[in-house]
Design a protein around this motif. Structure first.
Motif, mmCIF file in Angstrom:
data_model
loop_
_atom_site.group_PDB
_atom_site.id
_atom_site.type_symbol
_atom_site.label_atom_id
_atom_site.label_comp_id
_atom_site.label_asym_id
_atom_site.label_seq_id
_atom_site.Cartn_x
_atom_site.Cartn_y
_atom_site.Cartn_z
ATOM 1 N N LEU A 13 41.950 -12.316 10.958
ATOM 2 C CA LEU A 13 42.494 -13.550 11.494
ATOM 3 C C LEU A 13 42.080 -14.706 10.592
ATOM 4 O O LEU A 13 40.939 -14.756 10.117
ATOM 5 C CB LEU A 13 41.981 -13.826 12.908
ATOM 6 C CG LEU A 13 42.542 -12.970 14.051
ATOM 7 C CD1 LEU A 13 41.775 -13.279 15.341
ATOM 8 C CD2 LEU A 13 44.018 -13.202 14.252
ATOM 9 N N LEU A 14 43.006 -15.608 10.346
ATOM 10 C CA LEU A 14 42.689 -16.851 9.649
ATOM 11 C C LEU A 14 42.296 -17.868 10.718
ATOM 12 O O LEU A 14 43.141 -18.326 11.496
ATOM 13 C CB LEU A 14 43.900 -17.337 8.849
ATOM 14 C CG LEU A 14 43.709 -18.603 8.022
ATOM 15 C CD1 LEU A 14 42.615 -18.402 6.982
ATOM 16 C CD2 LEU A 14 45.011 -19.006 7.350
ATOM 17 N N LEU A 15 40.994 -18.195 10.787
ATOM 18 C CA LEU A 15 40.449 -19.024 11.860
ATOM 19 C C LEU A 15 40.327 -20.484 11.425
ATOM 20 O O LEU A 15 39.896 -20.774 10.311
ATOM 21 C CB LEU A 15 39.072 -18.504 12.283
ATOM 22 C CG LEU A 15 39.004 -17.041 12.748
ATOM 23 C CD1 LEU A 15 37.551 -16.648 13.021
ATOM 24 C CD2 LEU A 15 39.857 -16.830 13.982
ATOM 25 N N THR A 16 40.689 -21.382 12.333
ATOM 26 C CA THR A 16 40.486 -22.818 12.132
ATOM 27 C C THR A 16 39.506 -23.307 13.181
ATOM 28 O O THR A 16 39.806 -23.269 14.387
ATOM 29 C CB THR A 16 41.811 -23.588 12.253
ATOM 30 O OG1 THR A 16 42.755 -23.072 11.313
ATOM 31 C CG2 THR A 16 41.596 -25.065 11.982
ATOM 32 N N ASN A 17 38.318 -23.735 12.756
ATOM 33 C CA ASN A 17 37.290 -24.219 13.674
ATOM 34 C C ASN A 17 37.520 -25.684 14.025
ATOM 35 O O ASN A 17 37.974 -26.479 13.179
ATOM 36 C CB ASN A 17 35.905 -24.045 13.056
ATOM 37 C CG ASN A 17 35.497 -22.588 12.936
ATOM 38 O OD1 ASN A 17 35.058 -21.973 13.898
ATOM 39 N ND2 ASN A 17 35.659 -22.021 11.739
ATOM 40 N N THR A 18 37.196 -26.066 15.259
ATOM 41 C CA THR A 18 37.383 -27.452 15.686
ATOM 42 C C THR A 18 36.230 -28.346 15.255
ATOM 43 O O THR A 18 36.433 -29.532 14.964
ATOM 44 C CB THR A 18 37.511 -27.521 17.222
ATOM 45 O OG1 THR A 18 36.311 -27.007 17.819
ATOM 46 C CG2 THR A 18 38.699 -26.703 17.705
#
Length: 237
Positions: free
Chosen positions: A53-58
């Motif tokens: 998964l390509l994750l984008t952290n907040t």
């Protein structure tokens, strides 16, 4: 993403070198000389894959904590499916190859200040339905390299609610691949490598299934998650 693109370019170069070597070979007796002229044929495949998964952290603080997530390692999964191939012309075929991919993804969440870690595993069994256009090079003796490009739809049939993270059950994306038809006396054996890139945000943000609301901090630590997968199969046609 850059690493994946580099690997694709390397594979294309290797295929080009292989074509050069094969073209230098003398003409040999061909197995299954009319196999590629059939307007439609069936097959099946088995192989391995790796889900990512390509994750984008907040980076959002919750109760004074800031959590970041990653998938540090990949676990190989099992893939199996069938192939339906429609002849279009000498070089192009339309291919439908539905299959099931059994695998999982291991997440590690780390708190920025304290270094505290939380690990969780998400199992996904995807029913994958790709539709691809297959471009095949000129046959050289009993070898014929090819390229694939197309789209796919996927349905997670192994989703389990109540986990700290929950992914949506439907996905959609594009895929690219390379392979080589090897003509044996009675069938074609085709090693194939494919790269899949999801276009849908799979992160389920609405979590009424959670009984422990404290676990919501792991969902809230992420703003987006899109799928990626590498699949290596052996096709029998």
């Amino acid at each position: 993403m850059r690493r994946i693109l580099k690997r694709v370019l390397l594979l294309v170069c290797l295929v080009g070198l292989a074509l050069g070597k094969l073209s230098a070979q003398k003409e040999k007796e061909k197995n299954l000389p009319y196999a590629d002229l059939k307007w439609f044929h069936l097959g099946f495949y088995v192989g391995l894959h790796s889900q990512d998964l390509l994750l984008t952290n907040t980076g959002i603080s919750q109760n004074g904590e800031i959590w970041f997530a990653e998938i540090p390692s990949y676990s190989p999964g099992f893939s199996v499916g069938v192939i339906g191939d429609l002849y279009l012309n000498q070089y192009l075929n339309l291919r439908l190859s539905p299959g099931i991919h059994f695998g999982d993804k291991s997440f590690v969440f780390k708190e920025q200040e304290t270094g505290e870690e939380f690990k969780t595993n998400v199992r996904s069994n995807y029913l994958n339905i790709p539709l691809s256009l297959k471009y095949t090079a000129v046959r050289l003796n009993n070898y014929r390299p090819y390229l694939l490009a197309g789209i796919y739809g996927a349905f997670d049939i192994g989703r389990k609610k109540g986990n700290p993270l929950l992914l949506k059950s439907k996905d959609f994306g594009v895929e690219f691949g390379v392979g080589c038809d090897i003509y044996l006396p009675y069938f074609k054996l085709c090693p194939e490598l494919k790269f899949s890139f999801g276009l849908v945000d799979l992160l389920e943000k609405d979590r009424p299934d959670l009984s422990d609301l404290e676990l919501m901090k792991y969902t809230n630590a992420l703003s987006k998650a899109t799928s990626r997968m590498v699949t290596l199969t052996i096709n029998f046609e």
